[in-house]
Design a protein around this motif. Structure first.
Motif, short mmCIF file in Angstrom:
data_model
loop_
_atom_site.label_atom_id
_atom_site.label_comp_id
_atom_site.label_asym_id
_atom_site.label_seq_id
_atom_site.Cartn_x
_atom_site.Cartn_y
_atom_site.Cartn_z
N GLY A 22 -11.22 33.24 92.56
CA GLY A 22 -10.47 34.47 92.77
C GLY A 22 -10.54 34.85 94.24
N ALA A 23 -10.01 36.02 94.54
CA ALA A 23 -10.01 36.48 95.93
C ALA A 23 -10.71 37.83 96.01
CB ALA A 23 -8.58 36.61 96.43
N LEU A 79 -8.74 39.63 91.69
CA LEU A 79 -8.84 40.18 93.04
C LEU A 79 -9.83 41.34 93.00
CD1 LEU A 79 -7.79 40.47 95.99
CD2 LEU A 79 -6.00 41.98 95.09
N HIS A 80 -10.85 41.27 93.84
CA HIS A 80 -11.87 42.33 93.87
C HIS A 80 -11.94 42.94 95.26
CE1 HIS A 80 -14.37 41.19 90.06
NE2 HIS A 80 -13.19 40.65 89.96
N ALA A 81 -12.41 44.17 95.33
CA ALA A 81 -12.68 44.81 96.63
C ALA A 81 -13.76 45.87 96.45
CB ALA A 81 -11.41 45.44 97.19
N HIS A 82 -14.64 45.99 97.43
CA HIS A 82 -15.54 47.15 97.49
C HIS A 82 -14.69 48.37 97.81
CE1 HIS A 82 -18.75 44.09 98.90
NE2 HIS A 82 -19.21 44.58 97.77
N VAL A 83 -14.81 49.42 96.99
CA VAL A 83 -13.96 50.61 97.18
C VAL A 83 -14.79 51.89 97.20
CG1 VAL A 83 -12.06 51.96 96.23
CG2 VAL A 83 -12.00 49.48 96.05
N LEU A 143 -15.73 32.44 91.56
CA LEU A 143 -16.04 32.60 92.98
C LEU A 143 -14.93 33.44 93.60
CD1 LEU A 143 -18.27 31.27 94.98
CD2 LEU A 143 -16.19 30.44 96.07
N LEU A 144 -15.30 34.63 94.03
CA LEU A 144 -14.34 35.55 94.64
C LEU A 144 -14.40 35.33 96.14
CD1 LEU A 144 -15.52 38.36 92.30
CD2 LEU A 144 -13.22 37.34 92.22
N ASP A 145 -13.50 34.50 96.64
CA ASP A 145 -13.55 34.13 98.05
C ASP A 145 -13.08 35.33 98.88
OD1 ASP A 145 -12.94 33.01 100.66
OD2 ASP A 145 -13.48 31.13 99.70
N THR A 146 -13.96 35.78 99.73
CA THR A 146 -13.81 37.11 100.33
C THR A 146 -13.27 37.04 101.75
OG1 THR A 146 -15.63 37.89 98.97
CG2 THR A 146 -15.07 39.23 100.89
#
Lengths: 444, 444
Positions: free
Chosen positions: B203-204, B231-235, B153-156
């Motif tokens: 995760g974040a 750690l994930h991000a839309h890029v 779970l990538l808490d956003t």
């Protein structure tokens, strides 16, 4: 007389109609009635979404044997072609009949009711004609009949290995000695098919500007015009073809075909990927068909053709699975829109109804069946039913049904297929062929 | 102890190995032996090609309810987002649990053993927190457990409606009041999961440079670093995001994330479509993951990212089904190569083994499971078996098996799925959930 009661049927709009009763007599639809909540007891129920039979407007049946075997490693269209030639060299009328029968049966399972077979593998090793010089074409026609689908055999003229290039060994099997010999052979085949044959049409094809010189193109175009036959050609699939054509003829492939008299409402430009701006106008002004084969064009690194611009210019699009890495006309349909989105950065360039028309009505008409591809009285009774109970398609509202068919369903969701009034696929199984078994056997 | 005997298994190469015996103890693989022609009698036979469990590295579970409903008509990413917001506004923890449970079960049927859930729909209407402020996240975790798959779970973190733009009504449900509140909430969730949980990682995520300001990015990055978390991000999904970022910050999104300390071997850049040349180098030099979601990137008219250039620079690719218009990691895998072919005009930029690694080993590792995604002793016992007896896959030679899996098979060919030692899918059916029924129910 058989009545089919469709839970939902796509009759040409953005959504689908409920409770559609389709009455069939022989191979034709006689009546179509919407909102028939209480169908006659004898009606065959078709749960899911029923669409007209799909048309596979561009096929080379023998390429099916390349699936999974030619995707590895680097290379280009041209290195792929070498592998394709190796396979071609191994076939004879018997083995090609078995391979095509299984391939066409896979098409039936995918909801396809007609195939446009762009046929150029004519002769025996070394280019020696078989006792019947049309033995390979006859094998393909028999294979389609066995599989339960209709065929338009596009007998393909192939004369040279490239512009100013001799035929190589494999290409000799594709080639007739000259266009007169092509004419005689194609005429013999066409004359052997009754004019009122329900399941077979003979059309013509100019393989490409690579393989046919301009005077021969004109002869093939005249042959097709005299017989009112479909005429297809590979057009501008690869930049190298355009470059060589410009070098030798100072013209684009489309210009050359236009000057040869090929363009008309009976003409299909296959691929039409790398077109000059004026080519788009020319194909549009002649109301040509343009057959996109997006899964093949992806696989062969061809590029993305100007699908929207062609439609705006007046051309009509059709779809083909071509090299058969995938046989799924729904995937081809969505790919036309999705690749256009990738190329232009905007959604909704072709709506779901337009995409379904490419996969149905347009494809049939381009293959010489203007009376097919619509669920409409007088048309061929071709009904392809997509299950709406799979994990891909469940929960579909009638207003979204066309979009679900095009954007979410796959060939694996095809449940029931009626072709020319005959049930060819029932509950996802071919009614006369163990298709996976037959494919497994020929691919061994 | 359970022994599985695979007719063919992909162990990382271009082809597949025959007669592979995989012994499983609890949730782990203990031994892998090739060429075991006579397996123990008690071994479970897995006909077809067995690959490691697939990893869906980027998911927004609730988007599943948009399938088939948002493809019609013109528009852009931004008009699609309005429809997505409308759906988001309608969910609560109970209804989201039901939707996610069915969606994750569809993933299991597609051979997926872990999902990276990029979770931003945190709060109730108007942004009012639920009694448990992590109620939505808890619902997602429960849904994955019900479906039998693992979850990261990538808490956003989501703080603003755009750069310098207020939150709108729907976005209030995504947002915490400030990054401190995000930290407190995410920490509470992470602390509630045992460190040795076999099926859950927290995760974040930084939603995007649109939704998170640079100081807050740095806080989220530090949080993930301190916990060793993914750690994930839309890029750079859309050019408009890059333009606005350049306007306000004079930097690309990747530069901004780099300065915030986000880039590392735990970081995933999701999409990475419209990258500056230097961005490719930055992501590569930090050994980041880049998650491509090609079917979504086609659907949303995003464009084609530089997949080959990223790998050459040192980044590793993963795959996600993102908006779930399609849930088929094999389709995502081939799309990376096929779209690269469309963009560059050359085949073979990613071979079949590389594409399968994206779908398996890389995806698991990017989600905090370095000990998964390989059929190898010590790894999670995740086995996904692809039938080689369908019309799509029959006739496969061992040396072509990886290519067939990637270029010809579909989610409909997945027959048997073992996840962490448990049989979750047998003979194409989920062992505990009627998936189509569950989806049909929630999508009504």
């Amino acid at each position: 007389m058989t009545a089919y009661h469709c839970d939902l049927a796509w009759l040409g709009g953005e959504g689908a109609e409920r409770d559609v009763l389709v009455v069939v007599d022989g191979d034709r639809i006689t009546t179509v009635e919407e909102a028939v909540a209480e169908p006659p007891e004898a009606a065959v129920r078709l749960p899911g979404l029923t669409v007209p039979g799909l048309a596979n407007a561009h096929s080379h049946a023998f390429h099916r044997a390349l699936r999974g075997r030619t995707h590895r490693g680097p290379g280009s269209f041209w290195t792929w072609r070498e592998q394709m030639y190796e396979l071609a060299a191994s076939l004879d009328p018997d083995s090609y009949h078995r391979l095509a029968r299984a391939t066409f049966a896979e098409m039936a399972l995918a909801g396809i009711s007609v195939v446009g077979e762009f046929h150029y593998l004519h002769h025996g090793p070394g280019g020696v004609p078989y006792a019947d010089p049309n033995a390979m074409g006859v094998a393909l026609i028999a294979a389609a009949a066995d599989a339960g689908i209709r065929i338009t055999l596009l007998d393909t003229c192939y004369l040279q290995g490239g512009i100013g290039v001799e035929l190589d060994d494999t290409q000799r099997r594709f080639a007739d000695p000259d266009v007169g010999a092509w004419d005689a052979r194609a005429s013999a085949l066409a004359d052997s098919v009754p004019a009122d044959s329900p399941g077979v049409r003979i059309g013509a094809a100019i393989h490409s500007v690579r393989a046919v010189d301009p005077p021969a193109m004109a002869t093939v175009a005249s042959w097709a015009a005299a017989r009112g036959a479909s005429l297809h050609a590979h057009v501008s699939e690869q930049p190298a073809e355009n470059e060589r054509c410009a070098e030798v003829y100072g013209r684009t492939p489309t210009e050359l075909l236009s000057e040869a008299g090929a363009l008309s409402a009976r003409f299909t430009a296959v691929h039409a990927t790398h077109l000059a701006h004026a080519d788009v106008g020319r194909l549009g002004a002649s109301a040509c068909w343009c057959c996109f084969c997006p899964t093949t064009e992806r696989d062969l690194a061809d590029g993305i053709g100007p699908s929207r611009a062609l439609r705006q210019a007046g051309a009509r699009l059709t779809l083909g699975s071509d090299s058969h890495a995938v046989i799924d006309l729904l995937e081809e349909a969505r790919a036309v829109e999705l690749d256009e989105r990738l190329a232009r950065g905007v959604r909704g360039r072709h709506d779901a109804a337009a995409l379904l028309r490419m996969a149905t009505e347009h494809g049939h008409a381009s293959l010489g069946y203007p009376d097919a591809g619509r669920i409409s009285p007088g048309c061929y009774a071709d009904l392809t039913t997509i299950g709406l109970d799979s994990v891909r398609t469940t929960g579909t509202r009638p207003e979204d049904a066309a979009a679900v068919a095009v954007f979410a369903a796959t060939a694996a969701d095809i449940r029931h297929v009626v072709i020319g009034g005959r049930v060819v696929v029932a509950d996802g199984r071919h009614t006369s062929i163990d298709v996976a078994g037959a494919l497994g056997h020929v691919l061994r």
